[in-house]
Design a protein around this motif. Structure first.
Motif, PDB file in Angstrom:
ATOM      1  N   SER A  17     -48.089  -9.075 -20.624  1.00 29.12           N
ATOM      2  CA  SER A  17     -47.632  -8.426 -21.847  1.00 29.12           C
ATOM      3  C   SER A  17     -46.521  -9.250 -22.487  1.00 29.12           C
ATOM      4  N   VAL A  18     -46.210  -8.950 -23.763  1.00 27.37           N
ATOM      5  CA  VAL A  18     -45.150  -9.669 -24.471  1.00 27.37           C
ATOM      6  C   VAL A  18     -43.819  -9.535 -23.747  1.00 27.37           C
ATOM      7  N   GLY A  19     -43.516  -8.315 -23.266  1.00 27.92           N
ATOM      8  CA  GLY A  19     -42.257  -8.107 -22.559  1.00 27.92           C
ATOM      9  C   GLY A  19     -42.150  -8.947 -21.306  1.00 27.92           C
ATOM     10  N   LEU A  20     -43.233  -8.993 -20.509  1.00 27.65           N
ATOM     11  CA  LEU A  20     -43.213  -9.774 -19.273  1.00 27.65           C
ATOM     12  C   LEU A  20     -43.205 -11.272 -19.563  1.00 27.65           C
ATOM     13  N   ILE A  21     -43.920 -11.701 -20.604  1.00 29.98           N
ATOM     14  CA  ILE A  21     -43.907 -13.123 -20.975  1.00 29.98           C
ATOM     15  C   ILE A  21     -42.477 -13.573 -21.267  1.00 29.98           C
ATOM     16  N   ASN A  22     -41.756 -12.778 -22.036  1.00 35.77           N
ATOM     17  CA  ASN A  22     -40.394 -13.157 -22.409  1.00 35.77           C
ATOM     18  C   ASN A  22     -39.426 -13.042 -21.236  1.00 35.77           C
ATOM     19  N   ALA A  23     -39.658 -12.092 -20.355  1.00 42.57           N
ATOM     20  CA  ALA A  23     -38.787 -11.946 -19.182  1.00 42.57           C
ATOM     21  C   ALA A  23     -39.064 -13.039 -18.160  1.00 42.57           C
ATOM     22  N   TYR A  24     -40.325 -13.227 -17.773  1.00 40.90           N
ATOM     23  CA  TYR A  24     -40.663 -14.253 -16.794  1.00 40.90           C
ATOM     24  C   TYR A  24     -40.414 -15.660 -17.338  1.00 40.90           C
ATOM     25  N   GLY A  25     -40.542 -15.809 -18.664  1.00 37.88           N
ATOM     26  CA  GLY A  25     -40.354 -17.129 -19.266  1.00 37.88           C
ATOM     27  C   GLY A  25     -38.943 -17.669 -19.120  1.00 37.88           C
ATOM     28  N   THR A  26     -37.994 -16.804 -18.772  1.00 40.92           N
ATOM     29  CA  THR A  26     -36.606 -17.254 -18.582  1.00 40.92           C
ATOM     30  C   THR A  26     -36.349 -17.776 -17.173  1.00 40.92           C
ATOM     31  N   LEU A  27     -37.264 -17.588 -16.244  1.00 36.11           N
ATOM     32  CA  LEU A  27     -37.016 -17.947 -14.847  1.00 36.11           C
ATOM     33  C   LEU A  27     -36.729 -19.444 -14.643  1.00 36.11           C
ATOM     34  N   PRO A  28     -37.495 -20.377 -15.286  1.00 36.57           N
ATOM     35  CA  PRO A  28     -37.142 -21.792 -15.110  1.00 36.57           C
ATOM     36  C   PRO A  28     -35.729 -22.111 -15.595  1.00 36.57           C
ATOM     37  N   PHE A  29     -35.274 -21.425 -16.638  1.00 38.01           N
ATOM     38  CA  PHE A  29     -33.914 -21.648 -17.130  1.00 38.01           C
ATOM     39  C   PHE A  29     -32.883 -21.120 -16.138  1.00 38.01           C
ATOM     40  N   ALA A  30     -33.197 -20.008 -15.468  1.00 39.87           N
ATOM     41  CA  ALA A  30     -32.287 -19.476 -14.452  1.00 39.87           C
ATOM     42  C   ALA A  30     -32.144 -20.453 -13.294  1.00 39.87           C
ATOM     43  N   VAL A  31     -33.268 -21.035 -12.868  1.00 39.05           N
ATOM     44  CA  VAL A  31     -33.225 -22.050 -11.811  1.00 39.05           C
ATOM     45  C   VAL A  31     -32.372 -23.234 -12.262  1.00 39.05           C
ATOM     46  N   GLN A  32     -32.574 -23.664 -13.491  1.00 37.82           N
ATOM     47  CA  GLN A  32     -31.826 -24.798 -14.019  1.00 37.82           C
ATOM     48  C   GLN A  32     -30.325 -24.525 -14.013  1.00 37.82           C
ATOM     49  N   ALA A  33     -29.926 -23.336 -14.442  1.00 39.10           N
ATOM     50  CA  ALA A  33     -28.503 -23.004 -14.491  1.00 39.10           C
ATOM     51  C   ALA A  33     -27.887 -23.041 -13.102  1.00 39.10           C
ATOM     52  N   GLY A  34     -28.565 -22.461 -12.115  1.00 40.11           N
ATOM     53  CA  GLY A  34     -28.034 -22.452 -10.756  1.00 40.11           C
ATOM     54  C   GLY A  34     -27.934 -23.836 -10.155  1.00 40.11           C
ATOM     55  N   VAL A  35     -28.977 -24.639 -10.343  1.00 39.08           N
ATOM     56  CA  VAL A  35     -28.985 -25.992  -9.784  1.00 39.08           C
ATOM     57  C   VAL A  35     -27.953 -26.869 -10.477  1.00 39.08           C
ATOM     58  N   GLU A  36     -27.759 -26.675 -11.787  1.00 43.19           N
ATOM     59  CA  GLU A  36     -26.804 -27.504 -12.518  1.00 43.19           C
ATOM     60  C   GLU A  36     -25.371 -27.278 -12.028  1.00 43.19           C
ATOM     61  N   VAL A  37     -25.045 -26.060 -11.640  1.00 47.24           N
ATOM     62  CA  VAL A  37     -23.731 -25.792 -11.058  1.00 47.24           C
ATOM     63  C   VAL A  37     -23.550 -26.609  -9.773  1.00 47.24           C
TER      64      VAL A  37
END
Length: 494
Positions: A311-331
């Motif tokens: 669904s649109v809601g899940l696409i937008n929610a799950y679509g942020t997961l690679p960015f979350a990984v990036q933020a954690g690893v960048e720290v």
């Protein structure tokens, strides 16, 4: 016990044998191991420059990525965008970015940052409002071009300004925190779209139109705040929140780093910049990185989710997961580069490239388990997390010439984006989604080239540092192997 008060100190490379032991607390945050006056100065600088840099990059990336988010949230269907229009929108933005970056950084060596940068932020905030009313492909392309043109001034400009204030043991953390704010902007855009999507059910505007409107509402006040909080370089106009002693301290800190103040543009200077290895090695390496990240194939992951029936809601929610990984690893990259790796920037870049090769290679095969496919998309954040390190590295390598530093940082962004303007049109065409075989093979090859280019840049830096050390030793008549201390004016012991 003596009644005399000891002075705080700034550590400086010199010939005397005095090496203060680094306290463990500095591995948590560098200012905790600084003299009191320097701590106060850095607190004020972080509160203004770092905070508004991050807020500015947050809204920049939110306003940059919102077309991708809107596209998979109803814009495609409402505006009948069934060809390669999304590629055209991205390319229009990138072309605008390309045209402004180097000229903007040259302007920034002469025009105050507190005027130039927020003025451009205000313009792109207004253009974001305009996107909500776009009805045709041509209108979106034109608006996205001008959004890219004004947004192109921001990232290289702030990397140049940040590099004008912070020392080597502080720089990677700040550049990476700054870079992480773009990741948070991308994530927020997805969450915001999920939240406002249903507003279209009760108004004349569709949910994706509300995304642009609310993005503009968020962006405009942050842009206006920049007029009051962005500092210029230390030798220029004093910002209101720093004292004269703060500015003297800032100038001394940059002198100890070998980071030169502004100077005139001359034919000899331009020739020196264009004949140095700095601009070519750093620009080539960063260009490989910009086009090497799995996340750069965006919206590859969200289009994969859309094709999978989410669904649109899940696409937008799950679509942020690679960015979350990036933020954690960048720290992790930032803190380890400044502390454990003792200022080395290249090891995390190599590590991220190796992980991306594994991820992109697996996605090229495609016929893999669903769990591993998800993991490969998320692993894209591991390679994407090294962006801030490149600018810490560039600020250090080019520290001996202020104008070279500004131009090299601009050139890195400009040429990286030049390639990303046309490469996705060839290897990540919208009509090939979600498979993108050519794209994943290309990313595997680019990451291999990135590893080679990073190692070459590191070796060139080592050779230059050795030559500089020989010159300094011959000038001093002694070997430069230790640390001296320079007193600064404070009567309190730390």
């Amino acid at each position: 016990m003596s009644d005399t008060k000891e002075t705080d100190v700034i550590h400086e490379p010199t010939t005397q044998v005095l090496h203060p032991k680094r306290r463990r607390v500095s591995y948590l945050w560098d200012t905790l191991d600084k003299p009191k006056e320097e701590r106060r100065f850095l607190f004020k600088l972080d509160a203004a420059l770092l905070t508004f840099s991050c807020l500015g990059f947050f809204i920049k990336y939110m306003d940059q990525i919102n077309v991708n988010v809107a596209f998979v949230s109803g814009m495609k269907e409402d505006l009948n965008l069934y060809g390669n229009q999304l590629n055209y929108f991205q390319t229009a933005f990138t072309v605008g970015n390309i045209l402004s970056q180097v000229p903007s950084n040259i302007i920034l060596t002469r025009v105050p940052a507190h005027i130039w940068i927020p003025a451009n932020e205000v313009i792109w905030s207004i253009l974001t409002f305009c996107l909500s009313q776009a009805k045709t492909t041509t209108q979106i392309i034109v608006i996205r071009f001008f959004v890219g043109l004004v947004e192109g001034t921001f990232y290289p400009g702030l990397q140049y300004i940040i590099g004008s204030w912070y020392r080597k043991d502080e720089l990677a953390k700040r550049t990476c925190i700054f870079h992480i704010s773009s990741v948070l902007g991308a994530m927020f855009s997805g969450y915001l779209m999920a939240g406002v999507y249903h507003l279209g059910d009760r108004s004349k505007y569709a949910g994706w139109q509300w995304l642009f409107i609310i993005d503009g509402v968020i962006s405009l006040p942050i842009a206006l705040g920049g007029f009051f909080f962005y500092p210029d370089v230390p030798e220029a106009r004093k910002p209101w929140y720093l004292s004269e002693s703060d500015i003297q301290l800032a100038q001394k800190r940059m002198e100890l780093e070998g980071r030169k103040p502004r100077a005139k543009y001359t034919v000899a200077k331009v020739k020196k910049i264009l004949t140095s290895w700095h601009i070519y090695a750093l620009t080539l390496t960063y260009t490989f990185w910009v086009n090497s990240v799995v996340g750069a194939a965006a919206p590859a992951f969200t289009l994969f989710l859309k094709a999978s029936g989410y669904s649109v809601g899940l696409i937008n929610a799950y679509g942020t997961l690679p960015f979350a990984v990036q933020a954690g690893v960048e720290v992790i990259y930032a803190w380890s580069s400044d502390t454990i790796l003792k200022g080395r920037r290249w090891p995390p870049i190599i590590f991220g490239s190796v992980v991306t090769i594994i991820a992109a290679g697996s996605l090229a095969v495609w016929d893999i388990s669903s769990g591993w496919k998800w993991a490969c998309f998320l692993f894209g954040g591991v390679g994407g997390a090294t962006g801030g390190l490149f600018f810490a590295w560039a600020n250090e390598i080019t520290s001996a010439d202020n104008e070279e530093r500004a131009i090299v940082i601009g050139a890195m962004n400009q040429f990286g984006n030049t390639v990303s303007a046309w490469l996705p049109l060839i290897v990540f065409q919208q009509v090939d989604s979600p498979r993108y075989y050519k794209g994943w093979v290309t990313l595997t090859a680019i990451n291999s080239a990135l590893i080679i280019s990073t190692l070459v840049t590191w070796q060139l830096q080592k050779r230059e540092d050795k030559k500089r050390a020989v010159v300094e030793d011959s000038n001093d008549g002694t070997e430069n192997t230790s640390v001296d201390v320079i007193p600064i004016t404070t009567g309190e012991k730390f």
